[in-house]
Every structure is written in C-alpha cells, then in structure tokens.
Scaffold this motif. Sequence first.
Motif, PDB file in Angstrom:
ATOM      1  N   SER A 195      36.672  -9.879  52.775  1.00 48.88           N
ATOM      2  CA  SER A 195      37.985 -10.463  52.488  1.00 48.88           C
ATOM      3  C   SER A 195      38.328 -10.457  51.006  1.00 48.88           C
ATOM      4  CB  SER A 195      38.041 -11.905  53.017  1.00 48.88           C
ATOM      5  OG  SER A 195      37.136 -12.740  52.314  1.00 48.88           O
ATOM      6  N   ASN A 196      37.357 -10.170  50.148  1.00 44.73           N
ATOM      7  CA  ASN A 196      37.599 -10.188  48.707  1.00 44.73           C
ATOM      8  C   ASN A 196      37.585  -8.767  48.161  1.00 44.73           C
ATOM      9  OD1 ASN A 196      37.843 -10.710  46.013  1.00 44.73           O
ATOM     10  ND2 ASN A 196      36.094 -12.084  45.876  1.00 44.73           N
ATOM     11  N   PRO A 197      38.750  -8.159  47.927  1.00 47.33           N
ATOM     12  CA  PRO A 197      38.767  -6.785  47.432  1.00 47.33           C
ATOM     13  C   PRO A 197      38.222  -6.650  46.015  1.00 47.33           C
ATOM     14  CG  PRO A 197      40.974  -7.710  47.395  1.00 47.33           C
ATOM     15  CD  PRO A 197      40.105  -8.716  48.105  1.00 47.33           C
ATOM     16  N   LYS A 198      38.083  -7.781  45.305  1.00 47.63           N
ATOM     17  CA  LYS A 198      37.497  -7.706  43.971  1.00 47.63           C
ATOM     18  C   LYS A 198      36.057  -7.195  44.023  1.00 47.63           C
ATOM     19  CE  LYS A 198      40.310 -11.111  41.537  1.00 47.63           C
ATOM     20  NZ  LYS A 198      40.318 -12.353  40.734  1.00 47.63           N
ATOM     21  N   THR A 199      35.406  -7.423  45.181  1.00 50.92           N
ATOM     22  CA  THR A 199      34.048  -6.923  45.333  1.00 50.92           C
ATOM     23  C   THR A 199      34.024  -5.405  45.273  1.00 50.92           C
ATOM     24  OG1 THR A 199      33.583  -8.825  46.747  1.00 50.92           O
ATOM     25  CG2 THR A 199      31.979  -7.040  46.768  1.00 50.92           C
TER      26      THR A 199
ATOM     27  N   LEU B 183      38.957 -20.485  46.361  1.00 48.91           N
ATOM     28  CA  LEU B 183      38.786 -19.061  46.102  1.00 48.91           C
ATOM     29  C   LEU B 183      39.862 -18.243  46.805  1.00 48.91           C
ATOM     30  CD1 LEU B 183      34.902 -18.934  46.410  1.00 48.91           C
ATOM     31  CD2 LEU B 183      36.229 -18.610  44.324  1.00 48.91           C
ATOM     32  N   GLY B 184      40.237 -18.657  48.017  1.00 56.08           N
ATOM     33  CA  GLY B 184      41.300 -17.961  48.727  1.00 56.08           C
ATOM     34  C   GLY B 184      42.641 -18.103  48.020  1.00 56.08           C
ATOM     35  N   LEU B 185      42.961 -19.323  47.564  1.00 57.65           N
ATOM     36  CA  LEU B 185      44.215 -19.539  46.839  1.00 57.65           C
ATOM     37  C   LEU B 185      44.253 -18.741  45.541  1.00 57.65           C
ATOM     38  CD1 LEU B 185      44.808 -23.374  47.334  1.00 57.65           C
ATOM     39  CD2 LEU B 185      46.180 -21.494  48.269  1.00 57.65           C
ATOM     40  N   ARG B 186      43.102 -18.629  44.896  1.00 53.27           N
ATOM     41  CA  ARG B 186      43.048 -17.846  43.663  1.00 53.27           C
ATOM     42  C   ARG B 186      43.399 -16.384  43.935  1.00 53.27           C
ATOM     43  NH1 ARG B 186      37.781 -17.161  39.649  1.00 53.27           N
ATOM     44  NH2 ARG B 186      38.793 -15.762  38.140  1.00 53.27           N
TER      45      ARG B 186
ATOM     46  N   LEU C 130      46.020 -10.405  48.821  1.00 52.02           N
ATOM     47  CA  LEU C 130      46.805 -11.370  49.590  1.00 52.02           C
ATOM     48  C   LEU C 130      46.211 -11.575  50.978  1.00 52.02           C
ATOM     49  CD1 LEU C 130      49.347 -13.141  49.695  1.00 52.02           C
ATOM     50  CD2 LEU C 130      50.608 -11.145  50.540  1.00 52.02           C
ATOM     51  N   ALA C 131      45.847 -10.472  51.651  1.00 48.55           N
ATOM     52  CA  ALA C 131      45.257 -10.576  52.990  1.00 48.55           C
ATOM     53  C   ALA C 131      43.908 -11.286  52.938  1.00 48.55           C
ATOM     54  CB  ALA C 131      45.111  -9.185  53.599  1.00 48.55           C
TER      55      ALA C 131
END
Length: 211
Positions: free
Chosen positions: A125-129, A199-202, A78-79
């Motif tokens: 900003s992308n914790p999926k990384t 990408l942010g909305l996703r 979310l962040a």
Amino acid sequence: MDAVLALAGILGALAVGVVSPGPSFVLVARTSVAVSRRAGLASAVGMGLGGVLFGGLALAGLHAILSQVSWLYAGLKLAGGAYLVWLAVRIWRGASEPLSMGEGGIPREAGTGRAFSFALMTQVSNPKTAIVYGSVFAALLPPDPPGWLFLALPPLIFLLETGWYAAVALAFSAGRPRAAYLRWKSRIDRVAAGVIGALGLRLVLDAARPS
C-alpha cells in the motif's frame, strides 16, 4: 567480486529499511499478539512477498517510471493511503470488542489466509517503498550486472523481509506479550490504529500536495 559486494551492499541498505518501524511492523506485531503465532508468521510471509513484488518492479524500472509520471505516483500514494486509513478505522472500531478465546487461550479471530492477505496489502500500500527499492538498486547495482544477480535478489529479498517479520511474530506471540495485550487490548489497538492511520493520512496529504 564487484557484483558480490554490490549484492551485500544492497541487502544491507534494504535491511535498514526493513527493520525501521512502520505500518508493516505494527500489523505483524498486533496480529501475532492478538491472533496467534501462526497468523503472525502468515503475515510475515505476506510481507516477504510484498517485498519481492517491490524488488521485482524496481528491477523492471518502476522507479524511473514513477519519477517521470507524477500523476501515477500521486495516484498510488492516494490509493495506498486510503487503504491504510481504512485499516486503521477497522482496528479502532474493534478495539473495544473482546476476543473470543479458543483452546490454549489463543484468540479466535482472523485465520492465516486473512492475516496473509492483510499483510500483503499493507506492504504494497506504500508506493514509497518502490522508490526506496529503486533508489537502492540505482545507487548500488553495478553498471552491467550479471544475470545471476537478478536471479538472486528476489529470493534474498523474500528471506530478508520474511525473516525479520517472522522474528517479530515469534517475539510478540509469546505468553507475556499476549497476556499484556489481552489486559490492555483497547488501548493497544487504538495506538496501533493511530500509527497506521497517521501514516495513511500522510500518504493522502502527500498525494494532494502540488508537485
């Protein structure tokens, strides 16, 4: 020998993820063509440090923690998604504003420090990384890795990430890409904002989806 093969496999797997288009690629390309080559290279360094951060956290076991604590992972998504949406809105709003040109036709916009900080924040900003790094390490690290492997991975990750984005910066900061950008600035900025915002909305929607 097994550790050397494991290291090669890890770097190869991470390289596939690094060169995949995403918000980091869009930001470095736009910074390089819209600001300067130096700012683009500063962005590349920011991306490299972000990769080292994720690599270090993955080695420390963040992947296992995020897999077990769903609310923490959702909060990070979310962040991160909110930051990317904010960045997209910022780029969109400035799309119609002309650039102030300096010596040699180089736009006067953000300095290298600002370019570096934006890149670092975009990278983390992308914790999926973190999940990607953790999954690669979990799959390819030997059961009992030697100490030198833990010492070698962070600087090699930095060189991998920084090297790729430095190449992007050098390619997009050349004369022709900059001239094309100045001609089509509003459209290019809005496309970049759309990609980053999507990408942010996703990420935000993933965070809101029940697990």
